[in-house]
Design a protein around this motif. Structure first.
Motif, PDB file in Angstrom:
ATOM      1  N   GLU A 168       0.824  -1.218   0.000  1.00  0.00           N
ATOM      2  CA  GLU A 168       0.000   0.000   0.000  1.00  0.00           C
ATOM      3  C   GLU A 168       0.852   1.259   0.000  1.00  0.00           C
ATOM      4  OE1 GLU A 168      -2.512  -0.451   3.374  1.00  0.00           O
ATOM      5  OE2 GLU A 168      -3.724  -2.052   2.449  1.00  0.00           O
ATOM      6  N   ALA A 169       2.070   1.160   0.549  1.00  0.00           N
ATOM      7  CA  ALA A 169       2.980   2.314   0.590  1.00  0.00           C
ATOM      8  C   ALA A 169       3.842   2.412  -0.665  1.00  0.00           C
ATOM      9  CB  ALA A 169       3.860   2.229   1.829  1.00  0.00           C
ATOM     10  N   GLY A 170       3.648   1.491  -1.597  1.00  0.00           N
ATOM     11  CA  GLY A 170       4.385   1.551  -2.859  1.00  0.00           C
ATOM     12  C   GLY A 170       5.684   0.774  -2.891  1.00  0.00           C
ATOM     13  N   VAL A 171       5.980   0.039  -1.817  1.00  0.00           N
ATOM     14  CA  VAL A 171       7.191  -0.780  -1.796  1.00  0.00           C
ATOM     15  C   VAL A 171       6.960  -2.034  -2.651  1.00  0.00           C
ATOM     16  CG1 VAL A 171       8.821  -2.063  -0.343  1.00  0.00           C
ATOM     17  CG2 VAL A 171       7.735   0.019   0.540  1.00  0.00           C
ATOM     18  N   THR A 172       7.918  -2.370  -3.483  1.00  0.00           N
ATOM     19  CA  THR A 172       7.809  -3.582  -4.294  1.00  0.00           C
ATOM     20  C   THR A 172       7.963  -4.811  -3.408  1.00  0.00           C
ATOM     21  OG1 THR A 172       8.686  -2.523  -6.277  1.00  0.00           O
ATOM     22  CG2 THR A 172       8.826  -4.915  -6.187  1.00  0.00           C
ATOM     23  N   VAL A 173       6.946  -5.658  -3.403  1.00  0.00           N
ATOM     24  CA  VAL A 173       6.982  -6.895  -2.625  1.00  0.00           C
ATOM     25  C   VAL A 173       6.772  -8.068  -3.577  1.00  0.00           C
ATOM     26  CG1 VAL A 173       6.049  -8.190  -0.677  1.00  0.00           C
ATOM     27  CG2 VAL A 173       5.950  -5.684  -0.662  1.00  0.00           C
ATOM     28  N   ASN A 174       7.658  -9.037  -3.513  1.00  0.00           N
ATOM     29  CA  ASN A 174       7.527 -10.269  -4.275  1.00  0.00           C
ATOM     30  C   ASN A 174       7.323 -11.412  -3.301  1.00  0.00           C
ATOM     31  OD1 ASN A 174       8.048  -9.225  -6.995  1.00  0.00           O
ATOM     32  ND2 ASN A 174      10.094  -8.794  -6.205  1.00  0.00           N
ATOM     33  N   GLY A 175       6.344 -12.254  -3.560  1.00  0.00           N
ATOM     34  CA  GLY A 175       6.065 -13.387  -2.698  1.00  0.00           C
ATOM     35  C   GLY A 175       6.774 -14.633  -3.182  1.00  0.00           C
ATOM     36  N   THR A 176       7.150 -15.497  -2.235  1.00  0.00           N
ATOM     37  CA  THR A 176       7.775 -16.767  -2.592  1.00  0.00           C
ATOM     38  C   THR A 176       7.070 -17.908  -1.878  1.00  0.00           C
ATOM     39  OG1 THR A 176       9.412 -16.596  -0.804  1.00  0.00           O
ATOM     40  CG2 THR A 176      10.037 -15.720  -2.958  1.00  0.00           C
ATOM     41  N   GLY A 177       7.137 -19.070  -2.484  1.00  0.00           N
ATOM     42  CA  GLY A 177       6.582 -20.279  -1.899  1.00  0.00           C
ATOM     43  C   GLY A 177       7.330 -21.469  -2.449  1.00  0.00           C
ATOM     44  N   SER A 178       7.117 -22.619  -1.865  1.00  0.00           N
ATOM     45  CA  SER A 178       7.755 -23.847  -2.335  1.00  0.00           C
ATOM     46  C   SER A 178       6.690 -24.844  -2.764  1.00  0.00           C
ATOM     47  CB  SER A 178       8.629 -24.456  -1.222  1.00  0.00           C
ATOM     48  OG  SER A 178       9.680 -23.579  -0.872  1.00  0.00           O
ATOM     49  N   ALA A 179       7.056 -25.704  -3.675  1.00  0.00           N
ATOM     50  CA  ALA A 179       6.124 -26.702  -4.198  1.00  0.00           C
ATOM     51  C   ALA A 179       5.982 -27.859  -3.206  1.00  0.00           C
ATOM     52  CB  ALA A 179       6.606 -27.204  -5.554  1.00  0.00           C
ATOM     53  N   HIS A 180       5.582 -27.518  -1.993  1.00  0.00           N
ATOM     54  CA  HIS A 180       5.388 -28.502  -0.928  1.00  0.00           C
ATOM     55  C   HIS A 180       4.215 -29.417  -1.310  1.00  0.00           C
ATOM     56  CE1 HIS A 180       4.422 -30.125   3.034  1.00  0.00           C
ATOM     57  NE2 HIS A 180       5.591 -29.687   3.471  1.00  0.00           N
ATOM     58  N   PRO A 181       4.311 -30.710  -1.052  1.00  0.00           N
ATOM     59  CA  PRO A 181       3.235 -31.634  -1.473  1.00  0.00           C
ATOM     60  C   PRO A 181       1.885 -31.356  -0.817  1.00  0.00           C
ATOM     61  CG  PRO A 181       4.836 -32.735  -0.047  1.00  0.00           C
ATOM     62  CD  PRO A 181       5.436 -31.431  -0.433  1.00  0.00           C
ATOM     63  N   ASN A 182       1.883 -30.696   0.335  1.00  0.00           N
ATOM     64  CA  ASN A 182       0.620 -30.403   1.020  1.00  0.00           C
ATOM     65  C   ASN A 182       0.048 -29.031   0.686  1.00  0.00           C
ATOM     66  OD1 ASN A 182       0.950 -32.867   2.268  1.00  0.00           O
ATOM     67  ND2 ASN A 182       1.758 -32.017   4.157  1.00  0.00           N
ATOM     68  N   VAL A 183       0.648 -28.371  -0.294  1.00  0.00           N
ATOM     69  CA  VAL A 183       0.246 -27.004  -0.623  1.00  0.00           C
ATOM     70  C   VAL A 183      -0.218 -26.912  -2.069  1.00  0.00           C
ATOM     71  CG1 VAL A 183       1.105 -24.645  -0.943  1.00  0.00           C
ATOM     72  CG2 VAL A 183       1.741 -25.920   1.101  1.00  0.00           C
ATOM     73  N   ASP A 184      -1.308 -26.200  -2.285  1.00  0.00           N
ATOM     74  CA  ASP A 184      -1.756 -25.865  -3.637  1.00  0.00           C
ATOM     75  C   ASP A 184      -1.120 -24.519  -3.985  1.00  0.00           C
ATOM     76  OD1 ASP A 184      -3.086 -24.917  -5.899  1.00  0.00           O
ATOM     77  OD2 ASP A 184      -4.981 -25.871  -5.342  1.00  0.00           O
ATOM     78  N   VAL A 185      -0.061 -24.550  -4.782  1.00  0.00           N
ATOM     79  CA  VAL A 185       0.697 -23.328  -5.039  1.00  0.00           C
ATOM     80  C   VAL A 185      -0.133 -22.297  -5.804  1.00  0.00           C
ATOM     81  CG1 VAL A 185       2.975 -24.386  -4.902  1.00  0.00           C
ATOM     82  CG2 VAL A 185       1.752 -24.380  -7.091  1.00  0.00           C
ATOM     83  N   ASN A 186      -1.125 -22.731  -6.558  1.00  0.00           N
ATOM     84  CA  ASN A 186      -1.991 -21.782  -7.248  1.00  0.00           C
ATOM     85  C   ASN A 186      -2.812 -20.963  -6.252  1.00  0.00           C
ATOM     86  OD1 ASN A 186      -1.214 -22.519  -9.894  1.00  0.00           O
ATOM     87  ND2 ASN A 186      -2.587 -24.288  -9.826  1.00  0.00           N
ATOM     88  N   GLN A 187      -3.269 -21.617  -5.194  1.00  0.00           N
ATOM     89  CA  GLN A 187      -3.988 -20.900  -4.152  1.00  0.00           C
ATOM     90  C   GLN A 187      -3.065 -19.936  -3.405  1.00  0.00           C
ATOM     91  OE1 GLN A 187      -5.968 -23.639  -1.533  1.00  0.00           O
ATOM     92  NE2 GLN A 187      -7.471 -24.287  -3.068  1.00  0.00           N
ATOM     93  N   VAL A 188      -1.832 -20.374  -3.157  1.00  0.00           N
ATOM     94  CA  VAL A 188      -0.864 -19.510  -2.476  1.00  0.00           C
ATOM     95  C   VAL A 188      -0.548 -18.286  -3.345  1.00  0.00           C
ATOM     96  CG1 VAL A 188       1.417 -19.367  -1.416  1.00  0.00           C
ATOM     97  CG2 VAL A 188       0.122 -21.497  -1.275  1.00  0.00           C
TER      98      VAL A 188
END
Length: 339
Positions: free
Chosen positions: A210-230
């Motif tokens: 919201e303050a204009g800072v560039t934020v990039n998110g990261t995640g891992s292809a963990h078997p218990n995670v739906d990376v599309n939802q993340v």
């Protein structure tokens, strides 16, 4: 073979170093392609960035990664030590495209006053260098400040500085990792004292975005995670990009089915047993392609663990594995193009 100009540098302990010689402790700096990584501490209050990739993940040997040496309350990392380490690189004609605080076994927020001081010192010396803070965005017991607000203030200061063209060249990479609080607790393992882990991380990202800072998110292809939802969650919070990293649950010891303390004889016997089980003569044709793939893994594990030097490095977190060939340099793909 290519010569890696980011070769490991010798560590000279501060107590044995005169004031004119630039040095830094082992593990403080390491290299991710053209990004210089800074480990300001070894105080992750969640699963470390390295282990977020799975227990089988290892950084390549030419990264010069090592666990941070002698980082205690009696001998903490200082901003001056970080800057001198960077100066040592540049004095040898090595000029990183980006400097990132975090990664490995560190969490920048744990000693954020040192991190911000170092970033300000670096900006005074190298005005255009892109700076990255790689963090989980959670509060830390050793730091009582407001890291989001401090990042917002630095962003505004550098964005409005003469000659900046409105670009602060500061970005934050946040470990989003999950799409809901329960999943986040399972994956990231925040301390039991932190009851708002997922919500706190989400609020951290939203405030920065919201303050204009560039934020990039990261995640891992963990078997218990739906990376599309993340990814959807991360972008909804305000992340500009989201990157999925590979996940490697099996160690080389797991591949061979041996204990981490296994000696050479046990490892050799396990290799021979696996090789016999996977031989094409004892497997039907439909399984031979999969057996060939598994045999490559078994061979890699045997070659690595039967070599004392390679095994020592592997146990310390670095190894040149087949998985490294498929790694994406997301700093180069985003930071150096967009900043």
């Amino acid at each position: 073979s290519k010569t890696n100009k980011y070769a490991p540098l010798e560590y000279a302990p501060p107590s044995e170093t005169n004031n004119d010689k630039m040095s830094y402790r082992r593990g403080l700096l390491w290299v991710s392609r053209k990004t210089l990584m800074v480990q300001p501490n070894s105080s992750c209050q969640t699963l470390s960035p390295l282990h977020q990739r799975g227990l089988g993940y290892r950084l390549p040997t030419d990264s010069s990664f090592a666990s941070l040496q002698d980082s205690t309350n009696e001998d903490p990392v200082t901003a001056a030590e970080i800057v001198k380490g960077v100066e040592l690189f540049t004095s040898q004609g090595i000029h990183p495209h980006t400097i990132c605080f975090g990664g490995g076994n560190s969490e920048p927020i744990a000693n954020f006053a040192v991190v911000t001081e170092a970033m300000e010192m670096l900006r005074e010396e190298w005005h255009g260098i892109p700076l990255v803070v790689a963090t989980n965005g959670l509060s830390h017991e050793s730091y009582n400040g407001d890291p989001a607000q401090e990042l917002i203030d630095l962003h505004a200061l550098w964005r409005d500085a003469p000659g900046s063209d409105g670009d602060s060249k500061l970005s934050v990479w946040c470990d989003v990792m999950a799409s809901n609080p329960t999943q986040y607790k399972e994956i990231m393992q925040p301390p039991t004292t932190n009851k708002k882990g997922f919500q706190e991380m989400a609020g951290f990202v939203s405030r920065l975005a919201e303050a204009g800072v560039t934020v990039n998110g990261t995640g891992s292809a963990h078997p218990n995670v739906d990376v599309n939802q993340v990814q959807s969650m991360a972008l909804g919070m305000g992340c500009r990009n989201f990157f999925v990293r590979t996940y490697h649950p099996q160690t080389l010891y797991d591949v061979l089915g041996v204990d981490e303390n296994a000696d050479g004889a046990i490892i050799k016997a396990a290799y021979l047993r696996k090789a016999k089980e996977l031989h094409p003569d004892v497997n039907e044709e439909a399984k031979r392609e999969e057996c060939a793939r598994l045999m490559m893994e078994v061979t890699e594990a045997n070659d690595m663990l039967m070599d004392p030097d390679l095994r020592e490095k592997y146990d310390a977190g670095v190894a040149d594995l087949a998985l490294n060939a498929n790694e994406t340099d997301y700093f180069a793909s985003v930071v150096n193009k967009s900043m």
